[in-house]
Design a protein around this motif. Structure first.
Motif, PDB file in Angstrom:
ATOM      1  N   TYR A 129       0.803  -1.226   0.000  1.00  0.00           N
ATOM      2  CA  TYR A 129       0.000   0.000   0.000  1.00  0.00           C
ATOM      3  C   TYR A 129       0.839   1.281   0.000  1.00  0.00           C
ATOM      4  CZ  TYR A 129      -4.418  -2.455   0.528  1.00  0.00           C
ATOM      5  OH  TYR A 129      -5.518  -3.240   0.305  1.00  0.00           O
ATOM      6  N   ALA A 130       2.153   1.159   0.005  1.00  0.00           N
ATOM      7  CA  ALA A 130       3.013   2.343  -0.037  1.00  0.00           C
ATOM      8  C   ALA A 130       4.381   1.926  -0.547  1.00  0.00           C
ATOM      9  CB  ALA A 130       3.131   2.981   1.345  1.00  0.00           C
ATOM     10  N   LEU A 131       5.105   2.888  -1.112  1.00  0.00           N
ATOM     11  CA  LEU A 131       6.453   2.646  -1.605  1.00  0.00           C
ATOM     12  C   LEU A 131       7.440   3.355  -0.686  1.00  0.00           C
ATOM     13  CD1 LEU A 131       5.873   3.139  -5.447  1.00  0.00           C
ATOM     14  CD2 LEU A 131       5.789   1.018  -4.112  1.00  0.00           C
ATOM     15  N   PRO A 132       8.486   2.663  -0.215  1.00  0.00           N
ATOM     16  CA  PRO A 132       9.383   3.244   0.783  1.00  0.00           C
ATOM     17  C   PRO A 132      10.341   4.270   0.192  1.00  0.00           C
ATOM     18  CG  PRO A 132      10.160   1.082   0.157  1.00  0.00           C
ATOM     19  CD  PRO A 132       8.863   1.291  -0.576  1.00  0.00           C
ATOM     20  N   PHE A 133      10.331   5.477   0.771  1.00  0.00           N
ATOM     21  CA  PHE A 133      11.279   6.506   0.345  1.00  0.00           C
ATOM     22  C   PHE A 133      12.612   6.289   1.060  1.00  0.00           C
ATOM     23  CE2 PHE A 133      13.144  10.814   0.581  1.00  0.00           C
ATOM     24  CZ  PHE A 133      13.335  10.996  -0.781  1.00  0.00           C
ATOM     25  N   TYR A 134      12.561   6.134   2.363  1.00  0.00           N
ATOM     26  CA  TYR A 134      13.726   5.627   3.087  1.00  0.00           C
ATOM     27  C   TYR A 134      13.256   4.857   4.308  1.00  0.00           C
ATOM     28  CZ  TYR A 134      13.644   9.642   6.452  1.00  0.00           C
ATOM     29  OH  TYR A 134      13.309  10.568   7.408  1.00  0.00           O
ATOM     30  N   ALA A 135      14.108   3.979   4.788  1.00  0.00           N
ATOM     31  CA  ALA A 135      13.820   3.236   6.011  1.00  0.00           C
ATOM     32  C   ALA A 135      14.931   3.521   7.009  1.00  0.00           C
ATOM     33  CB  ALA A 135      13.720   1.739   5.737  1.00  0.00           C
ATOM     34  N   GLU A 136      14.579   3.457   8.279  1.00  0.00           N
ATOM     35  CA  GLU A 136      15.552   3.806   9.308  1.00  0.00           C
ATOM     36  C   GLU A 136      15.394   2.913  10.522  1.00  0.00           C
ATOM     37  OE1 GLU A 136      14.377   7.866  10.105  1.00  0.00           O
ATOM     38  OE2 GLU A 136      13.039   7.236  11.715  1.00  0.00           O
ATOM     39  N   SER A 137      16.488   2.772  11.227  1.00  0.00           N
ATOM     40  CA  SER A 137      16.465   2.264  12.582  1.00  0.00           C
ATOM     41  C   SER A 137      16.911   3.442  13.453  1.00  0.00           C
ATOM     42  CB  SER A 137      17.386   1.070  12.735  1.00  0.00           C
ATOM     43  OG  SER A 137      17.215   0.490  14.010  1.00  0.00           O
ATOM     44  N   SER A 138      17.359   3.166  14.661  1.00  0.00           N
ATOM     45  CA  SER A 138      17.936   4.229  15.491  1.00  0.00           C
ATOM     46  C   SER A 138      19.351   3.822  15.866  1.00  0.00           C
ATOM     47  CB  SER A 138      17.086   4.486  16.741  1.00  0.00           C
ATOM     48  OG  SER A 138      16.767   3.288  17.410  1.00  0.00           O
ATOM     49  N   MET A 139      20.193   4.806  16.150  1.00  0.00           N
ATOM     50  CA  MET A 139      21.586   4.538  16.485  1.00  0.00           C
ATOM     51  C   MET A 139      22.120   5.616  17.407  1.00  0.00           C
ATOM     52  SD  MET A 139      23.966   5.647  13.210  1.00  0.00           S
ATOM     53  CE  MET A 139      23.399   4.404  12.086  1.00  0.00           C
ATOM     54  N   THR A 140      23.338   5.429  17.861  1.00  0.00           N
ATOM     55  CA  THR A 140      24.011   6.392  18.722  1.00  0.00           C
ATOM     56  C   THR A 140      25.072   7.145  17.918  1.00  0.00           C
ATOM     57  OG1 THR A 140      23.706   4.961  20.651  1.00  0.00           O
ATOM     58  CG2 THR A 140      25.365   6.693  20.837  1.00  0.00           C
ATOM     59  N   TYR A 141      24.940   8.470  17.895  1.00  0.00           N
ATOM     60  CA  TYR A 141      25.957   9.345  17.298  1.00  0.00           C
ATOM     61  C   TYR A 141      26.766   9.954  18.442  1.00  0.00           C
ATOM     62  CZ  TYR A 141      22.644   9.129  13.396  1.00  0.00           C
ATOM     63  OH  TYR A 141      21.796   8.698  12.401  1.00  0.00           O
ATOM     64  N   TYR A 142      28.067  10.064  18.266  1.00  0.00           N
ATOM     65  CA  TYR A 142      28.854  10.663  19.335  1.00  0.00           C
ATOM     66  C   TYR A 142      30.074  11.369  18.761  1.00  0.00           C
ATOM     67  CZ  TYR A 142      31.930   6.547  18.903  1.00  0.00           C
ATOM     68  OH  TYR A 142      32.791   5.582  18.438  1.00  0.00           O
ATOM     69  N   ARG A 143      30.575  12.331  19.529  1.00  0.00           N
ATOM     70  CA  ARG A 143      31.718  13.137  19.124  1.00  0.00           C
ATOM     71  C   ARG A 143      33.019  12.433  19.486  1.00  0.00           C
ATOM     72  NH1 ARG A 143      30.976  18.626  19.184  1.00  0.00           N
ATOM     73  NH2 ARG A 143      33.252  18.767  19.051  1.00  0.00           N
ATOM     74  N   THR A 144      33.712  11.899  18.487  1.00  0.00           N
ATOM     75  CA  THR A 144      34.948  11.171  18.736  1.00  0.00           C
ATOM     76  C   THR A 144      36.029  12.054  19.342  1.00  0.00           C
ATOM     77  OG1 THR A 144      35.588  11.590  16.439  1.00  0.00           O
ATOM     78  CG2 THR A 144      34.510   9.488  16.910  1.00  0.00           C
TER      79      THR A 144
END
Length: 436
Positions: A129-144
């Motif tokens: 019923y829909a076409l995916p534009f983007y798919a995502e999960s979640s993650m951790t971003y951090y300042r190295t």
């Protein structure tokens, strides 16, 4: 794969002279995320190739978009021809017959290239019923750089407790440096997306097997206490107003040491044109705690056609173009391969993409293990990791989100917020005659 610019220009020159005064206009409702804004910009290519179709864009903030589209679809008002919606709406609206099935796609679209879990999440009883534009999960971003300067090492799979400790050590309010940025803006798809995955990690669940809410249990208390205390100690001021876009801006301006949010932000935080810290970003998995079940969400912004649209064929033509391999190639050509919409197609994850996108591995692995049918430590009667796929959740989730935002601002205590969440959810579920 790359479209020929000369061919496109030639096409433009040939077709513009033949534009019909009776061109069909598509009204497209979308969210104000960077990928969608890019889609709007690049759609000039689509209009050049399809002079018989004109595009009218309605770009809205996430909560407002959901409200507008829910009202429009429920009343069959027909204001929009293409809707930007997620798996939650697709599951419910597709079942009600409010969306047009995405049938008879051209062979070149290569539907088999779409990851099976994404296809399944956008289907009802085997119909897409829909076409995916983007798919995502979640993650951790951090300042190295900040981690290195402080002598800290981010584990590959951190716990929330570790994240809280790091955030406390990296907070320097006098320098406008905050240890952590998490969503605080109330909404079932805003603060509750993060808080629910955090709570899943603490062993909590929205409902037990008999559809009884569990906000009065110790797991939710531990989770919400952690969220509120960590954000008060190490979060930025005014956090209750911050959603995805606001935290992205804070992170890119160098004000957040750690940010846990959608994996789609990977290309934004590494883009030198919009991120001051692009060369100092690390990527790792979303935090867990007593379990890793349901700690990273699964979501897809997708394009759907309401049954009320009077331009279904044109809407399908546009939706297929915007979610095609060719569109991905156009993004790669214009803005770089790392900016290709992620998470939907196996072909996206080429060697060149993996090399250009340092966040790609975490995104791919997180999407592979995300299981909306088993989202919590204990069994549940619902489907959904950061949400509950029942019609009532939109209202319940937003109301609970407001209560938890009030706890964040100090207007109420964590205990009061949880008691109120339990009461309001029990009332709404009883009114909706659960268990059914």
């Amino acid at each position: 794969m790359k479209p020929s610019v000369k061919a496109l220009l030639a096409c433009t020159c040939m077709t513009l002279s033949g534009v019909s005064l009776g061109a069909q206009t598509l009204t497209i409702a979308t969210v104000n995320n960077s990928d969608m804004i890019r889609m709007q910009k690049l759609s000039k290519t689509f209009e050049a190739e399809h002079p018989e179709i004109k595009l009218n864009w309605v770009v809205l903030e996430e909560n407002v978009l959901r409200q507008r589209l829910t009202t429009d679809i429920a009343t069959q008002d027909g204001q929009f021809d293409v809707l930007t919606i997620g798996m939650y709406e697709v599951a419910l609206w597709g079942a009600k017959g409010w969306l047009e099935p995405m049938k008879d796609l051209p062979a070149a679209y290569d539907l088999e290239d779409i990851f099976p879990a994404v296809r399944e999440g956008l289907s009802v009883k085997g119909s897409l019923y829909a076409l995916p534009f983007y798919a995502e999960s979640s993650m951790t971003y951090y300042r190295t750089d900040l981690f290195k300067d402080a002598g800290l090492t981010m584990p590959e799979r951190p716990t929330w407790e570790q994240i809280g400790e790091f955030a406390g050590k990296l907070t320097k309010p006098d320098q406008e440096q905050y240890g952590i940025c998490l969503r605080g803006k109330a909404g079932w798809g805003e603060n509750m997306a993060v808080i629910t995955t955090l709570a899943n990690g603490f062993g909590a669940r929205w409902f037990d097997e008999k559809w009884q809410p569990e906000f009065n249990g110790p797991q939710w208390k531990n989770a919400l206490n952690f969220y509120v205390e960590t954000m008060k100690k190490a979060g930025p001021p005014g956090a209750s107003s911050n959603g995805f876009n606001e935290n992205l801006a804070l992170f890119n301006s160098g004000k957040c040491a750690i940010w846990v949010d959608a994996s789609v932000a990977g290309s934004f935080v590494t883009d030198k044109s919009q991120s001051k810290v692009s060369e100092h970003v690390g990527f790792t998995y979303a935090p867990h705690q007593v379990t890793d079940k349901g700690t990273a969400w699964m979501y897809s912004w997708s394009l759907a056609i309401p049954a009320s649209s009077k331009a279904k064929d044109a809407a399908k033509t546009f939706s297929a173009w915007a979610t095609s391999k060719e569109y991905g190639a156009l993004v790669a050509e214009k803005d770089g391969i790392a900016n290709v919409p992620p998470g939907t197609r196996a072909s996206t994850y080429s060697e060149a993409y993996m090399k250009a996108a340092p966040f790609a591995k975490v995104t791919l692995e997180s999407l592979k293990v995300a299981d909306p049918t088993k989202p919590t430590l204990k069994p549940v009667p619902y489907i959904g990791i950061q949400l509950v796929t029942i019609p009532e959740f939109q209202a319940i989730g937003t109301q609970v989100g407001k209560l938890f935002a009030a706890a964040l601002t100090g207007q109420t205590s964590v205990d009061q917020a949880l008691a109120a969440a339990q009461q309001t959810t029990e009332r709404e579920m009883k009114r909706a005659s659960y268990p059914k």
